[in-house]
Design a protein around this motif. Structure first.
Motif, PDB file in Angstrom:
ATOM      1  N   THR A 266       0.859  -1.187   0.000  1.00 56.66           N
ATOM      2  CA  THR A 266       0.000   0.000   0.000  1.00 56.66           C
ATOM      3  C   THR A 266       0.895   1.236   0.000  1.00 56.66           C
ATOM      4  OG1 THR A 266      -0.066   0.232   2.413  1.00 56.66           O
ATOM      5  CG2 THR A 266      -1.672  -1.280   1.412  1.00 56.66           C
ATOM      6  N   LYS A 267       0.276   2.395  -0.072  1.00 59.83           N
ATOM      7  CA  LYS A 267       1.049   3.638  -0.068  1.00 59.83           C
ATOM      8  C   LYS A 267       1.708   3.881   1.294  1.00 59.83           C
ATOM      9  CE  LYS A 267      -1.765   5.687  -3.710  1.00 59.83           C
ATOM     10  NZ  LYS A 267      -2.744   6.718  -4.093  1.00 59.83           N
ATOM     11  N   GLU A 268       1.203   3.175   2.314  1.00 57.22           N
ATOM     12  CA  GLU A 268       1.798   3.303   3.650  1.00 57.22           C
ATOM     13  C   GLU A 268       2.981   2.356   3.828  1.00 57.22           C
ATOM     14  OE1 GLU A 268      -1.722   3.269   3.285  1.00 57.22           O
ATOM     15  OE2 GLU A 268      -1.484   5.455   3.402  1.00 57.22           O
ATOM     16  N   SER A 269       3.125   1.388   2.890  1.00 54.78           N
ATOM     17  CA  SER A 269       4.242   0.437   2.988  1.00 54.78           C
ATOM     18  C   SER A 269       5.563   1.151   2.736  1.00 54.78           C
ATOM     19  CB  SER A 269       4.083  -0.683   1.944  1.00 54.78           C
ATOM     20  OG  SER A 269       2.863  -1.355   2.085  1.00 54.78           O
ATOM     21  N   THR A 270       6.642   0.602   3.295  1.00 50.02           N
ATOM     22  CA  THR A 270       7.990   1.105   3.008  1.00 50.02           C
ATOM     23  C   THR A 270       8.796  -0.040   2.387  1.00 50.02           C
ATOM     24  OG1 THR A 270       8.766   0.501   5.222  1.00 50.02           O
ATOM     25  CG2 THR A 270       7.918   2.751   4.926  1.00 50.02           C
ATOM     26  N   LEU A 271       9.982   0.291   1.869  1.00 53.72           N
ATOM     27  CA  LEU A 271      10.860  -0.724   1.271  1.00 53.72           C
ATOM     28  C   LEU A 271      12.129  -0.837   2.107  1.00 53.72           C
ATOM     29  CD1 LEU A 271      10.880  -0.235  -2.612  1.00 53.72           C
ATOM     30  CD2 LEU A 271       9.362  -1.617  -1.215  1.00 53.72           C
ATOM     31  N   PRO A 272      12.113  -1.645   3.167  1.00 55.55           N
ATOM     32  CA  PRO A 272      13.344  -1.852   3.933  1.00 55.55           C
ATOM     33  C   PRO A 272      14.190  -2.952   3.288  1.00 55.55           C
ATOM     34  CG  PRO A 272      11.500  -2.952   5.020  1.00 55.55           C
ATOM     35  CD  PRO A 272      10.961  -2.351   3.744  1.00 55.55           C
ATOM     36  N   PHE A 273      15.520  -2.799   3.327  1.00 55.70           N
ATOM     37  CA  PHE A 273      16.404  -3.844   2.816  1.00 55.70           C
ATOM     38  C   PHE A 273      17.775  -3.711   3.457  1.00 55.70           C
ATOM     39  CE2 PHE A 273      16.846  -0.228   0.009  1.00 55.70           C
ATOM     40  CZ  PHE A 273      18.195  -0.180  -0.346  1.00 55.70           C
ATOM     41  N   TYR A 274      18.483  -4.827   3.502  1.00 60.36           N
ATOM     42  CA  TYR A 274      19.831  -4.822   4.070  1.00 60.36           C
ATOM     43  C   TYR A 274      20.855  -4.786   2.940  1.00 60.36           C
ATOM     44  CZ  TYR A 274      24.177  -6.267   6.150  1.00 60.36           C
ATOM     45  OH  TYR A 274      25.504  -6.311   6.527  1.00 60.36           O
ATOM     46  N   SER A 275      21.792  -3.843   3.032  1.00 57.18           N
ATOM     47  CA  SER A 275      22.827  -3.688   2.008  1.00 57.18           C
ATOM     48  C   SER A 275      24.194  -4.010   2.610  1.00 57.18           C
ATOM     49  CB  SER A 275      22.842  -2.248   1.467  1.00 57.18           C
ATOM     50  OG  SER A 275      24.003  -2.021   0.692  1.00 57.18           O
ATOM     51  N   PRO A 276      24.804  -5.148   2.226  1.00 54.18           N
ATOM     52  CA  PRO A 276      26.150  -5.460   2.727  1.00 54.18           C
ATOM     53  C   PRO A 276      27.179  -4.406   2.320  1.00 54.18           C
ATOM     54  CG  PRO A 276      25.145  -7.398   1.726  1.00 54.18           C
ATOM     55  CD  PRO A 276      24.269  -6.223   1.378  1.00 54.18           C
ATOM     56  N   ASP A 277      26.980  -3.769   1.155  1.00 52.52           N
ATOM     57  CA  ASP A 277      27.942  -2.763   0.685  1.00 52.52           C
ATOM     58  C   ASP A 277      27.895  -1.490   1.527  1.00 52.52           C
ATOM     59  OD1 ASP A 277      28.823  -4.431  -1.389  1.00 52.52           O
ATOM     60  OD2 ASP A 277      27.171  -3.787  -2.683  1.00 52.52           O
ATOM     61  N   ALA A 278      26.677  -1.155   2.025  1.00 53.04           N
ATOM     62  CA  ALA A 278      26.538   0.020   2.892  1.00 53.04           C
ATOM     63  C   ALA A 278      26.712  -0.363   4.362  1.00 53.04           C
ATOM     64  CB  ALA A 278      25.183   0.684   2.684  1.00 53.04           C
ATOM     65  N   CYS A 279      26.837  -1.666   4.635  1.00 51.88           N
ATOM     66  CA  CYS A 279      27.030  -2.185   6.000  1.00 51.88           C
ATOM     67  C   CYS A 279      25.853  -1.883   6.927  1.00 51.88           C
ATOM     68  CB  CYS A 279      28.306  -1.621   6.635  1.00 51.88           C
ATOM     69  SG  CYS A 279      29.774  -1.794   5.622  1.00 51.88           S
ATOM     70  N   ARG A 280      24.672  -1.684   6.378  1.00 57.39           N
ATOM     71  CA  ARG A 280      23.523  -1.342   7.228  1.00 57.39           C
ATOM     72  C   ARG A 280      22.216  -1.592   6.482  1.00 57.39           C
ATOM     73  NH1 ARG A 280      22.060   5.063   7.163  1.00 57.39           N
ATOM     74  NH2 ARG A 280      20.051   4.116   7.532  1.00 57.39           N
ATOM     75  N   SER A 281      21.122  -1.510   7.218  1.00 57.36           N
ATOM     76  CA  SER A 281      19.796  -1.584   6.609  1.00 57.36           C
ATOM     77  C   SER A 281      19.378  -0.194   6.160  1.00 57.36           C
ATOM     78  CB  SER A 281      18.774  -2.124   7.618  1.00 57.36           C
ATOM     79  OG  SER A 281      19.106  -3.443   7.996  1.00 57.36           O
ATOM     80  N   LEU A 282      18.705  -0.138   5.017  1.00 62.40           N
ATOM     81  CA  LEU A 282      18.187   1.116   4.473  1.00 62.40           C
ATOM     82  C   LEU A 282      16.688   0.963   4.274  1.00 62.40           C
ATOM     83  CD1 LEU A 282      20.958   1.633   1.756  1.00 62.40           C
ATOM     84  CD2 LEU A 282      20.809   2.818   3.945  1.00 62.40           C
ATOM     85  N   GLU A 283      15.995   2.084   4.141  1.00 60.68           N
ATOM     86  CA  GLU A 283      14.548   2.022   3.968  1.00 60.68           C
ATOM     87  C   GLU A 283      14.075   3.147   3.044  1.00 60.68           C
ATOM     88  OE1 GLU A 283      10.924   0.861   6.879  1.00 60.68           O
ATOM     89  OE2 GLU A 283      12.049   2.611   7.514  1.00 60.68           O
ATOM     90  N   LEU A 284      13.355   2.769   1.985  1.00 58.45           N
ATOM     91  CA  LEU A 284      12.799   3.758   1.061  1.00 58.45           C
ATOM     92  C   LEU A 284      11.333   3.990   1.390  1.00 58.45           C
ATOM     93  CD1 LEU A 284      14.345   2.603  -2.357  1.00 58.45           C
ATOM     94  CD2 LEU A 284      15.376   3.895  -0.483  1.00 58.45           C
ATOM     95  N   VAL A 285      10.822   5.168   1.020  1.00 55.26           N
ATOM     96  CA  VAL A 285       9.442   5.532   1.334  1.00 55.26           C
ATOM     97  C   VAL A 285       8.675   5.873   0.052  1.00 55.26           C
ATOM     98  CG1 VAL A 285       9.969   6.360   3.652  1.00 55.26           C
ATOM     99  CG2 VAL A 285      10.115   7.957   1.734  1.00 55.26           C
ATOM    100  N   TYR A 286       7.355   5.708   0.121  1.00 56.32           N
ATOM    101  CA  TYR A 286       6.485   5.954  -1.037  1.00 56.32           C
ATOM    102  C   TYR A 286       6.552   7.425  -1.462  1.00 56.32           C
ATOM    103  CZ  TYR A 286       2.113   6.667  -3.623  1.00 56.32           C
ATOM    104  OH  TYR A 286       1.187   7.021  -4.578  1.00 56.32           O
ATOM    105  N   GLN A 287       6.630   7.647  -2.775  1.00 55.56           N
ATOM    106  CA  GLN A 287       6.616   9.016  -3.303  1.00 55.56           C
ATOM    107  C   GLN A 287       5.379   9.293  -4.149  1.00 55.56           C
ATOM    108  OE1 GLN A 287       9.114  10.219  -6.654  1.00 55.56           O
ATOM    109  NE2 GLN A 287       9.922  11.925  -5.434  1.00 55.56           N
ATOM    110  N   ARG A 288       5.098   8.411  -5.139  1.00 55.43           N
ATOM    111  CA  ARG A 288       3.981   8.676  -6.046  1.00 55.43           C
ATOM    112  C   ARG A 288       3.613   7.406  -6.813  1.00 55.43           C
ATOM    113  NH1 ARG A 288       5.948   8.573 -11.141  1.00 55.43           N
ATOM    114  NH2 ARG A 288       8.129   9.155 -11.529  1.00 55.43           N
ATOM    115  N   PRO A 289       2.385   7.363  -7.392  1.00 57.50           N
ATOM    116  CA  PRO A 289       2.038   6.232  -8.266  1.00 57.50           C
ATOM    117  C   PRO A 289       2.523   6.506  -9.683  1.00 57.50           C
ATOM    118  CG  PRO A 289       0.149   7.668  -8.018  1.00 57.50           C
ATOM    119  CD  PRO A 289       1.260   8.276  -7.205  1.00 57.50           C
ATOM    120  N   GLY A 290       2.490   5.499 -10.525  1.00 53.64           N
ATOM    121  CA  GLY A 290       2.878   5.683 -11.923  1.00 53.64           C
ATOM    122  C   GLY A 290       2.528   4.445 -12.726  1.00 53.64           C
TER     123      GLY A 290
END
Length: 491
Positions: A266-290
């Motif tokens: 949903t638009k409230e969902s986020t995209l969390p993921f773990y990046s070994p290259d960044a050595c940490r977890s990152l999280e993206l947020v909803y911006q717009r539909p398309g």
């Protein structure tokens, strides 16, 4: 044999009611059928042909585009002036990812190692790997900052070592050498007498650890027991949390491995993921539909807080020691070298960083990262992950190679990892997840419309037949069914 129009009309009336009922049932059952198919095909299972192969070996072209910041005024920088850079590139590499050592476990998880290799694509690049660029020498300027608190005599000795091996503060090398490694007598000396000090034991290159390597042992959920857990990381290299950072929250391994996400977003969902290259977890947020080729998507982007410092965003305090917002200090997982990650051209960063380097011009379109997701399945349709590698450098007394360098976070290069679904995979995706649901939706409303039309027509026919029968019944009882016309004689 005479046709009983009344019975035929009633028959059509029943058919119409059943058709409307069937269409109405489809309205409610259709989405359930689609969702059931999504769940069935999203589970990581070798029996799910298309989706499993899509997960195992990315079937879409994936590229890494590298842009170097060529230093235009190295001598002036040593005198304390602002660095001036020009962007060179892109130097584009086709990236091949392949999962190996795939092992399914009884608890609904699967382990694997993903191997990656890169192949230069001259036709897509602006220039060749033989192009020569000048960047800061990490071995010298990075080491200088690392040795800042050692005794003065030790720093003098380190400076003498640099001179012995003819290592200066700036490197002028080919793109290929800077990317994949070059022979260095200093690296050979350090690996022999101070093993473990450097991340690599062979040639020294900025991406030497990337090519023909794996990203570690991932164990992720298959979604068999709970589809909302599919692709989520259970452990990485046997760890359920990291030890690089200062707080439990920052050390958490969150989200997926960064390739797919659970369905039904949903638009409230986020995209969390773990990046070994960044050595940490990152999280993206909803911006717009398309939409992409008619397929609906949600665009997710990096929030401004992603690389904010602890002062501007308290939860990031664990990633410190911090500098200005917009920088991630990755020294704790990069052998303590003063390396910082940021968005390219210091996009979304503290303006102070831009003021200290000439030649940068950040824009969201060129330098913001994004992932376009098909929300129903959690499959990325278009990906562009953009990150910049920076070196913190300054004058260190006793190490003459640092001259009078002003304190600066110096951009060295930025890279974009991008890919999008295309070709047969896109066609299959479009057919199964856009065309078929649309056909089902049109069918349900067509059934309802046809049913209602049949009911109306059948009702009118039935009404007319009944009215006609009533008139005939009256006539058989001696009633006039219509007025007589007068004869000439009566007139």
């Amino acid at each position: 044999m005479a046709i009983n129009k009344s019975k035929v009309a009633v028959g059509f009336l029943v058919v119409g009611v059943l058709t409307v009922f069937f269409g109405t049932v489809l309205v409610f059952v259709g989405p359930i059928i689609i969702d059931d198919q999504v769940v069935k095909n999203t589970v990581i299972d070798p029996n799910n042909g298309i989706s499993y192969n899509m997960w195992k070996d990315l079937p879409v072209p994936f590229f890494m585009s590298v842009y170097f910041f060529n230093v235009l005024n190295p001598q002036e920088i040593l005198k304390g002036e602002k660095p001036m850079v020009e962007q060179r590139g892109p130097y584009v590499y086709r990236k091949r990812c392949q999962k190996d050592n795939i092992t399914f476990h009884p608890n609904g998880t699967v382990s694997y190692k993903e191997y990656r290799s890169y192949y230069f694509e001259p036709s897509m690049s602006t220039g060749n790997e033989s192009d020569v660029v000048t960047i800061p020498n990490m071995l010298v300027l990075g080491a200088a900052v690392m040795m800042e608190n050692l005794p003065y005599a030790v720093r003098l000795m380190i400076s003498a070592t640099f001179k012995t091996f003819n290592e200066g503060p700036f490197l002028t090398k080919t793109v290929g050498e800077l990317m994949w490694g070059y022979d260095s007598d200093l690296v050979e000396f350090l690996n022999k007498y101070l093993p473990g000090m450097l991340p690599s034991t062979g040639k020294f290159g900025l991406f030497a650890d990337f090519n023909n390597s794996n990203t570690g042992l991932f164990t992720i959920n298959t979604g068999k027991d709970d589809i909302m857990k599919v692709h989520k990381v259970d452990s990485w290299n046997g760890l359920t949390e990291l030890s690089y950072w200062g707080t439990p929250q920052c050390n958490m391994i969150n989200g997926t491995a960064g390739q797919m996400w659970p369905p039904f977003m949903t638009k409230e969902s986020t995209l969390p993921f773990y990046s070994p290259d960044a050595c940490r977890s990152l999280e993206l947020v909803y911006q717009r539909p398309g939409k992409m080729e008619g397929i609906p998507l949600y665009r997710y982007v990096a929030p401004k807080t992603m690389f904010a410092n602890g002062t501007d965003y308290a939860p990031n305090e664990g990633f410190c020691p911090c500098r200005q917002s917009g920088l991630l200090n990755v020294s704790s997982c990069r052998h303590n070298s003063p390396v910082f990650i940021s968005h390219p051209h210091f996009f979304n960063a503290d303006p102070v960083l831009l003021d200290t380097v000439l030649g940068l011009s950040p824009t969201e379109e060129e330098h913001g990262l994004f992932i376009d997701i098909h929300p129903l399945t959690g499959v990325p349709l278009n990906v562009s992950i953009r990150l910049q590698l920076n070196l913190y450098m300054k004058k260190i007394s006793g190490i003459t190679e640092t001259g009078k360098i002003s304190e600066v976070v110096m951009p060295m290069l930025w890279f974009e990892e991008s890919g999008y679904i295309d070709g047969p995979i896109l066609t299959t995706f479009h057919t199964n997840l856009v065309v078929l649901p649309a056909v089902m939706e049109y069918m349900q409303y067509t059934f309802i419309a046809l049913g209602l039309l049949t009911i109306i027509v059948a009702s009118l026919v039935h009404y007319k037949v009944k009215a006609s029968d009533n008139l005939q019944v009256k006539d058989s009882h001696g009633y006039e069914t219509q007025p007589k016309s007068m004869s000439i004689s009566e007139k």
